[in-house]
Write a protein that holds these residues in place. Structure first.
Motif, PDB file in Angstrom:
ATOM      1  N   ARG A  67      -1.465   0.462  15.282  1.00 14.68           N
ATOM      2  CA  ARG A  67      -0.044   0.467  14.730  1.00 14.68           C
ATOM      3  C   ARG A  67       0.794   0.935  15.797  1.00 14.68           C
ATOM      4  O   ARG A  67       2.067   0.586  16.128  1.00 14.68           O
TER       5      ARG A  67
ATOM      6  N   ASN B 100       6.585   3.821  10.056  1.00 11.88           N
ATOM      7  CA  ASN B 100       5.682   2.399   9.694  1.00 11.88           C
ATOM      8  C   ASN B 100       4.506   3.071   8.757  1.00 11.88           C
ATOM      9  O   ASN B 100       4.113   2.271   7.831  1.00 11.88           O
ATOM     10  N   TYR B 101       4.038   4.153   9.386  1.00  8.98           N
ATOM     11  CA  TYR B 101       2.828   4.793   8.494  1.00  8.98           C
ATOM     12  C   TYR B 101       3.288   4.907   6.872  1.00  8.98           C
ATOM     13  O   TYR B 101       2.512   4.586   6.125  1.00  8.98           O
TER      14      TYR B 101
END
Length: 381
Positions: free
Chosen positions: A294, A372-373
């Motif tokens: 990520r 993003n998570y």
């Protein structure tokens, strides 16, 4: 951020003594409207931001303590505390995370779930503040944790991390061999601790080369030796100390066991007695594979793939390792070196400094990796 950082740089506090730093952090978090929890694992502070919408709990961490080093820089914000300075960038970490908390509190509609901003004390001193933070229950319900380190060995504007092992575990040992002192001309009436200690030092060099898997990086360094007071006296006591650096638990315990075995056996062979103090320090920093992926995706998508690199394994230790043993997460380097600003000195150096624009890079990374998570979670549900 620069104002906060320079204030903290002028007023550094050592590990387990960060009371004023803690108050400074708590006051700012409160001004952002966050729920503030103090005295976390000592002088730790957590700011809690709840979105009011169902989602995971993301924790972001900065360390807040300084080092017992005299500040030798010639800058207006030089440390005002004799013998204490922020020589590792923790003042920058704190300021970047404060700014992140301020931004997120003003843009709460962009987030879901809960975000916890952890300002951790005592990273620089064993047993490490992370241990007490975890014992306080701060990680309960946390789904993922991210930490940053402003890193002067890489240039400002760049980022680095790696999946798996990133920073070494660090253990220390202190050994005392007790023989029988006597006249240098009558060795048969004595037990020479220096001869026994010298044999031990030489045999210790075989531990990494002959007891450790050659594919597993490890370092065993003997840093101090103390024995004797006169050229014609056989020393009764021989003291040595050293450090062990490893990247996996099996290697870590192999070396520990071999140090104990060699010490006791060599002492017995020379008729001496051995006393061993072995301190298990921070474990290796081992990033979660998915969260490291990520990191690279976020840097590539948001800042440009050319600005990221895979960090080599390195022997310095970090107590962020304890969080990664409990929760998935990633520890990330943010470039802070800049030759034009004389920000070239290594961490823990009396003239250490960093390019302050790196704090903005750190803030952006915190924000984007959190988004993003949360987006991935939202897409799944």
């Amino acid at each position: 951020m620069i104002e906060w950082r320079r204030h903290l740089h002028q007023h550094p506090e050592l590990s387990f003594q960060e009371s004023e730093t803690s108050k400074f952090i708590a006051e700012h978090l409160g001004s952002f409207g966050l729920e503030v929890v103090t005295n976390v694992g000592g002088h730790g502070v957590i700011g809690i931001l709840r979105s009011g919408r169902l989602g995971p709990v993301v924790m972001l961490r900065a360390d807040i303590d300084a080092l017992p080093i005299q500040d030798e820089k010639s800058v207006p914000y030089k440390s005002q505390v004799d013998g204490v300075m922020h020589a590792c960038g923790h003042d920058g970490h704190t300021s970047a995370l404060l700014a992140t908390a301020g931004y997120m509190s003003e843009h709460i509609d962009e987030f879901i779930g809960e975000i916890r901003f952890l300002f951790q004390p005592a990273e620089e001193l064993l047993p490490g503040g992370a241990v007490k933070v975890i014992a306080s229950g701060a990680l309960e319900e946390v789904d993922v944790i991210y930490g940053i380190h402003l890193w002067s060995p890489i240039p400002v504007g760049t980022y680095a991390s790696t999946p798996g092992a990133m920073m070494a575990g660090a253990d220390d040992f202190y050994i005392e061999l007790k023989g029988k002192g006597g006249h240098g001309g009558v060795p048969q009436a004595s037990i020479d601790s220096i001869v026994a200690g010298s044999a031990l030092v030489l045999q210790m060099q075989s531990i990494v080369s002959r007891s450790v898997d050659p594919l597993q990086p490890a370092v065993l360094t003997i840093g101090t030796i103390q024995a004797g007071a006169a050229q014609n006296v056989i020393a009764e006591t021989y003291k040595l100390s050293g450090t062990v650096r490893t990247f996996d638990e099996e290697t870590r315990y192999i070396i520990k066991e071999r140090i104990h075995t060699l010490t006791n056996q060599i002492a017995a062979a020379y008729g001496a007695e051995a006393e061993i103090k072995y301190l298990m320090g921070y474990p290796p920093v081992i990033n979660d594979e998915k969260e490291a992926e990520r990191f690279f995706k976020v840097v590539s998508d948001e800042f440009g793939a050319e600005r990221s690199s895979v960090s080599p394994k390195m022997m310095p230790a970090e107590d962020f390792a304890y969080y990664l043993k409990e929760k998935p997460g990633c520890f990330m380097f943010v470039g802070a070196g800049n030759e034009q600003l004389d920000a070239v000195y290594p961490h823990h150096h009396p003239r250490f400094d960093f390019d302050e624009t790196a704090m903005l890079d750190a803030m952006k990374l915190f924000i984007q990796i959190t988004k993003n998570y949360l987006k991935e979670y939202d897409d799944r549900t």
